[in-house]
Design a protein around this motif. Structure first.
Motif, mmCIF file in Angstrom:
data_model
loop_
_atom_site.group_PDB
_atom_site.id
_atom_site.type_symbol
_atom_site.label_atom_id
_atom_site.label_comp_id
_atom_site.label_asym_id
_atom_site.label_seq_id
_atom_site.Cartn_x
_atom_site.Cartn_y
_atom_site.Cartn_z
ATOM 1 N N ASP A 1 7.640 19.578 4.590
ATOM 2 C CA ASP A 1 6.585 20.191 4.143
ATOM 3 C C ASP A 1 5.278 19.457 3.890
ATOM 4 O OD1 ASP A 1 4.409 21.814 2.756
ATOM 5 O OD2 ASP A 1 5.824 22.365 1.111
ATOM 6 N N TYR A 2 4.445 19.454 4.718
ATOM 7 C CA TYR A 2 3.022 18.626 4.668
ATOM 8 C C TYR A 2 1.908 19.284 3.820
ATOM 9 C CZ TYR A 2 5.605 16.548 8.707
ATOM 10 O OH TYR A 2 6.580 15.958 9.463
ATOM 11 N N THR A 3 2.281 20.187 3.032
ATOM 12 C CA THR A 3 1.099 20.786 2.221
ATOM 13 C C THR A 3 0.797 19.934 1.176
ATOM 14 O OG1 THR A 3 2.912 22.513 1.145
ATOM 15 C CG2 THR A 3 1.579 23.046 3.457
ATOM 16 N N ALA A 4 1.659 19.087 0.532
ATOM 17 C CA ALA A 4 1.541 18.415 -0.451
ATOM 18 C C ALA A 4 0.841 17.098 0.037
ATOM 19 C CB ALA A 4 2.542 17.935 -1.357
ATOM 20 N N GLY A 5 0.471 15.986 -0.895
ATOM 21 C CA GLY A 5 0.144 14.736 -0.313
ATOM 22 C C GLY A 5 1.119 14.106 0.695
ATOM 23 N N TYR A 6 0.459 13.701 1.725
ATOM 24 C CA TYR A 6 1.406 12.907 2.484
ATOM 25 C C TYR A 6 0.876 11.897 3.362
ATOM 26 C CZ TYR A 6 -1.285 15.197 6.533
ATOM 27 O OH TYR A 6 -2.426 15.489 7.176
ATOM 28 N N GLY A 7 1.685 10.808 4.104
ATOM 29 C CA GLY A 7 1.088 9.933 4.886
ATOM 30 C C GLY A 7 2.148 9.624 6.041
ATOM 31 N N PHE A 8 1.318 9.500 7.386
ATOM 32 C CA PHE A 8 2.387 9.449 8.654
ATOM 33 C C PHE A 8 2.172 7.964 8.981
ATOM 34 C CE2 PHE A 8 1.035 14.138 9.562
ATOM 35 C CZ PHE A 8 2.363 14.548 9.053
ATOM 36 N N LEU A 9 3.151 7.264 9.121
ATOM 37 C CA LEU A 9 3.194 5.947 9.654
ATOM 38 C C LEU A 9 3.387 5.957 11.061
ATOM 39 C CD1 LEU A 9 5.470 4.144 7.158
ATOM 40 C CD2 LEU A 9 3.487 3.076 7.795
ATOM 41 N N ILE A 10 2.471 5.147 11.978
ATOM 42 C CA ILE A 10 2.604 5.064 13.204
ATOM 43 C C ILE A 10 2.686 3.511 13.525
ATOM 44 C CG2 ILE A 10 1.514 5.584 15.440
ATOM 45 C CD1 ILE A 10 2.266 8.044 14.281
ATOM 46 N N GLY A 11 3.505 3.012 14.672
ATOM 47 C CA GLY A 11 3.687 1.808 14.710
ATOM 48 C C GLY A 11 3.252 1.454 16.142
ATOM 49 N N ASN A 12 3.436 0.153 16.383
ATOM 50 C CA ASN A 12 3.106 -0.673 17.689
ATOM 51 C C ASN A 12 3.284 0.194 18.796
ATOM 52 O OD1 ASN A 12 3.886 -2.635 19.902
ATOM 53 N ND2 ASN A 12 1.962 -3.447 18.949
ATOM 54 N N GLU A 13 2.487 0.285 19.982
ATOM 55 C CA GLU A 13 2.809 0.954 20.985
ATOM 56 C C GLU A 13 4.177 0.498 21.773
ATOM 57 O OE1 GLU A 13 -1.637 0.427 20.620
ATOM 58 O OE2 GLU A 13 0.071 -0.741 20.505
ATOM 59 N N ALA B 1 0.815 -1.128 0.106
ATOM 60 C CA ALA B 1 0.046 0.077 0.144
ATOM 61 C C ALA B 1 0.731 1.180 -0.033
ATOM 62 C CB ALA B 1 -0.927 0.002 1.314
ATOM 63 N N ILE B 2 2.097 1.181 0.530
ATOM 64 C CA ILE B 2 2.813 2.316 0.684
ATOM 65 C C ILE B 2 3.401 2.506 -0.579
ATOM 66 C CG2 ILE B 2 5.017 3.146 1.567
ATOM 67 C CD1 ILE B 2 4.706 1.659 4.203
ATOM 68 N N SER B 3 3.986 1.515 -1.189
ATOM 69 C CA SER B 3 4.348 1.641 -2.712
ATOM 70 C C SER B 3 3.241 2.251 -3.675
ATOM 71 C CB SER B 3 4.695 0.277 -3.213
ATOM 72 O OG SER B 3 6.029 -0.080 -2.646
ATOM 73 N N LEU B 4 2.170 2.008 -3.475
ATOM 74 C CA LEU B 4 0.932 2.440 -4.327
ATOM 75 C C LEU B 4 0.905 4.068 -3.994
ATOM 76 C CD1 LEU B 4 -1.558 -0.496 -4.163
ATOM 77 C CD2 LEU B 4 -0.263 0.367 -6.263
ATOM 78 N N LEU B 5 0.769 4.421 -2.730
ATOM 79 C CA LEU B 5 0.656 5.647 -2.330
ATOM 80 C C LEU B 5 1.947 6.567 -3.060
ATOM 81 C CD1 LEU B 5 -0.559 5.296 1.276
ATOM 82 C CD2 LEU B 5 -1.879 5.870 -0.689
ATOM 83 N N GLN B 6 2.978 5.999 -2.932
ATOM 84 C CA GLN B 6 4.225 6.639 -3.442
ATOM 85 C C GLN B 6 3.919 6.981 -4.829
ATOM 86 O OE1 GLN B 6 6.948 3.978 -1.641
ATOM 87 N NE2 GLN B 6 7.548 5.435 0.029
#
Length: 266
Positions: free
Chosen positions: A206-218, A180-185
Motif C-alpha cells: 500500500d503506497y497511499t501512506a508515506g513511501y520511498g522507492f530505492l533504485i540502484g545502479n544500472e 537518510a533512509i533511517s531519518l525517513l523511517q
C-alpha cells in the motif's frame, strides 16, 4: 540601441562557460550550472538565472527587439561562430543560460504529510537520471534523494534530459544514503527497495501512506547494505527471458503504481 557582441572564444566569459560545461569541480566551486535552449530559459524560476547568452542569429529570429525580450535579465550578444564553439550540443538553439544551483534540505522534501519519494543510489547514466526527474514530476513525486556517487545532476546531458523538471522537482544529494533512509523511517516513511532478495510483487504494498522507492545502479543494482535497511523489497515481474528493466523504466513503473493507488483513494 546597439549592443557590443562577444566575438572571441577566448573571451573570459566564453572560457568560463566551457569550464562550467566540462568540469563538475568548476560548477561546484561557483555553484553555477549551464543549460541550453529556449525551453530551459523560459521555464526556469527567474531567481535561478544568473546570465543569458544569445547568438546573433537567434536575436534576428525574435519577434520582439532583443532589449525588450530580455528586459530584466543580464544578457550578452555572442557572434554565431563563438556561440557554436562554446556550446555542448552540435546544433545549439541560440540561447544559453547560466543558473544558480538550488539549495534543498531533506526536510524540504518531506514537509508534505505522507510524501512520495524516489531514492537513487549510484545511477551513472545522465539520460537515466534526467528521465527519472521527468517521470517523478509526472507521477507526482514530492522529491528525489540521490547518493553522492550518482552522476552529477548538473552535467549538461543530465540537465537536458530533465526537460525542465530540474526546476520543479526538489532534490537532495547525500553522502550518507543509509543515514537518510533511517531519518525517513523515523518520520514514518516506509522504504521499498527494488530488489529480488526476499521480495514481493511491486503492486502488493500500500503506497497511499508515506513511501520511498530505492533504485540502484544500472548494472549492479542496490548495495546489499542498502537493501537490508529498507522496510521491504519489491520486484517487477519479467516475462520472456529478461532479467530486469532499465533503471529509469523500473522507477517509472513503481512511481506510477503509487500514483494510481493514491488517485484511487481520493
Amino acid at each position: 540601441m546597439k549592443k557590443e557582441k562577444i566575438t572571441s572564444p577566448v573571451n573570459r566569459q566564453m572560457k568560463r562557460i566551457v569550464q562550467l560545461n566540462k568540469k563538475a569541480k568548476a560548477r561546484e566551486k561557483e555553484r553555477i550550472f549551464v543549460a541550453e535552449g529556449i525551453k530551459m530559459f523560459s521555464e526556469a524560476p527567474k531567481a535561478w538565472i544568473e546570465k543569458v547568452y544569445v547568438s546573433e542569429s537567434f536575436c534576428r529570429q525574435l519577434e520582439k527587439d532583443a532589449y525588450e525580450h530580455f528586459a530584466g535579465y543580464d544578457w550578452e550578444l555572442v557572434a554565431d561562430p563563438v556561440f557554436h564553439a562554446v556550446c555542448d550540443t552540435k546544433t545549439p538553439q541560440g540561447i544559453l543560460t547560466t543558473f544558480h544551483m538550488p539549495e534543498y534540505t531533506l526536510q524540504d522534501l518531506i514537509k508534505r504529510a505522507e510524501p512520495g519519494l524516489l531514492l537513487i543510489e549510484n545511477i551513472q547514466d545522465p539520460g537515466n537520471l534526467g528521465t527519472m526527474f521527468r517521470t517523478a514530476e509526472g507521477a507526482g513525486i514530492d522529491g528525489i534523494i540521490m547518493s553522492a556517487d550518482t552522476v552529477d545532476i548538473f552535467h549538461p546531458k543530465t540537465i537536458r534530459s530533465t526537460m525542465g523538471s530540474v526546476f520543479r522537482m526538489p532534490f537532495y544529494i547525500t553522502e550518507d544514503l543509509v543515514g537518510a533512509i533511517s531519518l525517513l523511517q523515523k518520520e514514518g516513511i516506509c522504504i521499498y527497495a527494488a530488489s529480488l532478495e526476499d521480495s514481493c510483487l511491486y503492486d502488493e504494498p500500500d503506497y497511499t501512506a508515506g513511501y520511498g522507492f530505492l533504485i540502484g545502479n544500472e548494472g549492479s543494482g542496490l548495495c546489499p547494505d542498502t537493501v537490508r535497511r529498507a522496510d521491504r523489497s519489491i520486484h517487477i515481474p519479467m516475462a520472456g527471458e529478461l532479467e530486469s528493466l532499465n533503471a529509469a523504466m523500473a522507477a517509472a513503473v513503481l512511481m506510477y503504481e503509487a500514483d494510481r493507488q493514491r488517485r484511487q483513494k481520493k
